[in-house]
Design a protein around this motif. Structure first.
Motif, mmCIF file in Angstrom:
data_model
loop_
_atom_site.group_PDB
_atom_site.id
_atom_site.type_symbol
_atom_site.label_atom_id
_atom_site.label_comp_id
_atom_site.label_asym_id
_atom_site.label_seq_id
_atom_site.Cartn_x
_atom_site.Cartn_y
_atom_site.Cartn_z
ATOM 1 N N ASP A 1 -76.065 -0.413 -38.501
ATOM 2 C CA ASP A 1 -75.725 1.003 -38.471
ATOM 3 C C ASP A 1 -74.697 1.392 -39.531
ATOM 4 O O ASP A 1 -74.553 2.568 -39.850
ATOM 5 C CB ASP A 1 -75.191 1.389 -37.087
ATOM 6 N N ILE A 2 -73.974 0.403 -40.057
ATOM 7 C CA ILE A 2 -72.997 0.723 -41.098
ATOM 8 C C ILE A 2 -73.526 0.331 -42.475
ATOM 9 O O ILE A 2 -72.794 0.362 -43.448
ATOM 10 C CB ILE A 2 -71.635 0.032 -40.839
ATOM 11 N N GLY A 3 -74.801 -0.025 -42.553
ATOM 12 C CA GLY A 3 -75.435 -0.338 -43.825
ATOM 13 C C GLY A 3 -76.313 0.818 -44.267
ATOM 14 O O GLY A 3 -76.220 1.928 -43.746
ATOM 15 N N PRO A 4 -77.207 0.595 -45.238
ATOM 16 C CA PRO A 4 -78.079 1.657 -45.744
ATOM 17 C C PRO A 4 -79.148 2.049 -44.744
ATOM 18 O O PRO A 4 -79.471 1.294 -43.829
ATOM 19 C CB PRO A 4 -78.703 1.024 -46.993
ATOM 20 N N PRO B 1 -71.232 7.999 -39.793
ATOM 21 C CA PRO B 1 -72.481 8.713 -40.065
ATOM 22 C C PRO B 1 -72.591 9.239 -41.486
ATOM 23 O O PRO B 1 -73.634 9.153 -42.099
ATOM 24 C CB PRO B 1 -72.439 9.863 -39.047
ATOM 25 N N ALA B 2 -71.487 9.764 -42.046
ATOM 26 C CA ALA B 2 -71.532 10.265 -43.420
ATOM 27 C C ALA B 2 -71.820 9.151 -44.402
ATOM 28 O O ALA B 2 -72.540 9.324 -45.364
ATOM 29 C CB ALA B 2 -70.204 10.942 -43.762
ATOM 30 N N LEU C 1 -67.412 0.583 -34.429
ATOM 31 C CA LEU C 1 -68.294 1.736 -34.576
ATOM 32 C C LEU C 1 -67.825 2.901 -33.726
ATOM 33 O O LEU C 1 -67.858 4.059 -34.140
ATOM 34 C CB LEU C 1 -69.727 1.353 -34.198
ATOM 35 N N GLY C 2 -67.360 2.597 -32.512
ATOM 36 C CA GLY C 2 -66.848 3.647 -31.648
ATOM 37 C C GLY C 2 -65.560 4.242 -32.163
ATOM 38 O O GLY C 2 -65.344 5.450 -32.101
ATOM 39 N N GLN C 3 -64.683 3.385 -32.702
ATOM 40 C CA GLN C 3 -63.391 3.845 -33.197
ATOM 41 C C GLN C 3 -63.548 4.747 -34.418
ATOM 42 O O GLN C 3 -62.779 5.685 -34.615
ATOM 43 C CB GLN C 3 -62.527 2.634 -33.561
ATOM 44 N N GLY D 1 -70.136 -9.226 -31.323
ATOM 45 C CA GLY D 1 -70.887 -8.003 -31.092
ATOM 46 C C GLY D 1 -70.031 -6.910 -30.492
ATOM 47 O O GLY D 1 -70.133 -5.736 -30.865
ATOM 48 N N GLU D 2 -69.173 -7.281 -29.561
ATOM 49 C CA GLU D 2 -68.279 -6.296 -28.951
ATOM 50 C C GLU D 2 -67.254 -5.782 -29.956
ATOM 51 O O GLU D 2 -66.862 -4.616 -29.911
ATOM 52 C CB GLU D 2 -67.587 -6.921 -27.738
ATOM 53 N N VAL D 3 -66.812 -6.647 -30.855
ATOM 54 C CA VAL D 3 -65.881 -6.200 -31.904
ATOM 55 C C VAL D 3 -66.531 -5.136 -32.767
ATOM 56 O O VAL D 3 -65.931 -4.090 -33.065
ATOM 57 C CB VAL D 3 -65.426 -7.397 -32.768
#
Length: 415
Positions: free
Chosen positions: A299-302, A394-395, A386-388, A379-381
């Motif tokens: 989710d933090i990649g392309p 998203p941008a 992502l939540g923080q 995974g929890e980290v």
């Protein structure tokens, strides 16, 4: 709404061919506009640090924009700068060596518009092609490799005649500056499930000497394809390795299992097979967890195609605390069942007579339990991160394919 096609011609020391290539483009403009339903066709020549008369010849044409690099920056850099300074809704490029017919842009642009394709390219691998045999062989190898990795097939990964929809660039960038610009684009488009259409075209022998070096640039082409896999399909490599390890584990364990079922015992020499199965099984389980973890951080990649993420996403669903807690409990419980007789024996007699098969089975289960715990924690980290930073990620996901491009180019393309 007006529609424009921008044709970029990258040129490095092409004084023998640049004039005729520009003339053919100018002559084909009206036909391209009529057949493809366009309002305008603009032509830009990018002189990539030529030391001959390429720049002078290009500037002698009135209806052509010329961009000049003081020093050579590369084939891909020239195309990107041309696109950056163009105004077209559809972006194209054409090699300056006279090998391709500019009129073919009518076919490519028509297909992009009619089929809503992201990329249309002319394939030089058809019967009308005069491509040298060594380059034809290399193209076939790269096409087969990319086809296996992406599950999609094109015949010409390095075609030098293409039309790209401008708003698709955000899914293709960043692209390299060198001659491996074209295979890198092919890899990114196919691996990210963009719509790519290929049309066979005629291909003539080039005028002048080729800038392509088979060995050096072939290695760069492979690196470009590999970079695309790492960017869009890293899990596919791990998934293939996991399946390979599981297959070998099953084959090696087949005979000892059959022997035990028939005889109720194991031969001493089978310890070697058990050790190999322990190793391969542990690697397969680590690969399984790695696939799930990579899918979690994707989710933090392309941006990636959903079809490419199906199996990794399915695996990643197991990396939640509740499921993994149950798995760890079962793994530790089974390991205890295998090892408890040996532990009891040692406490009572000071010696261990536990059979090696139970020891290996228990050790395998404890290793997988430890791996499960570690990957669950990681995974929890990632989930916490992502939540923080939910307001920022998203941008980045939407625009990350342009983040490595220089600011002026990025601003122009984003617009």
């Amino acid at each position: 709404m007006a529609k424009t096609l921008s044709i970029v011609i990258p040129a490095l020391n092409e004084e023998g061919a640049i004039g005729s290539t520009i003339e053919r483009c100018l002559e084909a403009r009206e036909a391209i506009k009529e057949q493809a339903g366009l309002d305008n066709v603009e032509i830009l020549v990018v002189n990539d640090g030529s030391t001959d008369r390429t720049d002078e010849i290009a500037r002698s044409f009135k209806d052509v924009s010329v961009i000049t690099f003081p020093v050579n920056q590369g084939y891909g850099a020239a195309i990107k700068e041309g696109w950056n300074q163009s105004s077209g809704d559809y972006l194209a490029f054409l090699d300056a060596d006279g090998t391709c017919d500019p009129l073919f842009f009518a076919n490519l642009c028509s297909v992009v518009r009619a089929e809503s394709a992201d990329v249309a390219l002319g394939s030089r691998m058809g019967p009308d092609s005069k491509m040298p045999k060594i380059r034809r062989l290399g193209n076939n190898i790269f096409a087969c490799l990319l086809g296996m990795l992406s599950g999609r097939r094109i015949t010409d990964t390095a075609s030098g005649m293409r039309v790209v929809r401008r708003d698709s660039l955000r899914h293709l960038y960043p692209l390299p500056n060198g001659l491996h610009f074209t295979p890198a684009m092919s890899a990114r488009a196919l691996l990210n499930d963009l719509k790519v259409i290929e049309i066979p075209m005629a291909y003539e022998e080039r005028i002048g000497d080729s800038k392509l070096h088979a060995l050096r640039d072939g290695f760069r082409f492979l690196k470009a394809i590999w970079a695309g896999v790492l960017c869009y399909r890293p899990e596919s490599i791990l998934l293939a390795a996991m399946i390979g390890c599981l297959t070998l584990t099953g084959l090696m364990a087949m005979y000892p299992v059959e022997f035990y079922i028939n005889n109720g015992r194991l031969e001493e020499w089978m310890i070697y097979r058990f050790c190999a199965c322990h190793l391969l099984g542990s690697i397969a389980f680590m690969l399984f967890l790695s696939i799930g973890f990579l899918s979690r951080v994707a989710d933090i990649g392309p941006r990636r195609a959903e079809a490419a993420r199906f199996w990794p996403h399915l695996i990643s669903q197991t990396l939640n605390v509740r499921v993994m807690a149950v798995a760890i409990f079962v793994q530790v419980g089974m390991a205890t069942m295998f090892l408890i007789p040996g532990i009891t024996d040692y406490l009572q007699t000071g010696h261990i007579s536990l059979h090696w098969s139970r020891l290996l089975a228990g050790a395998f289960l404890l290793c997988t339990a430890a791996s499960s715990g570690i990957f669950t924690f990681l995974g929890e980290v990632v989930t916490s991160w992502l939540g923080q930073h939910a307001g920022r990620f998203p941008a980045k996901v939407k625009t990350n394919t342009l983040t490595v491009v220089h600011a002026p180019e990025s601003q122009r393309l984003a617009g």
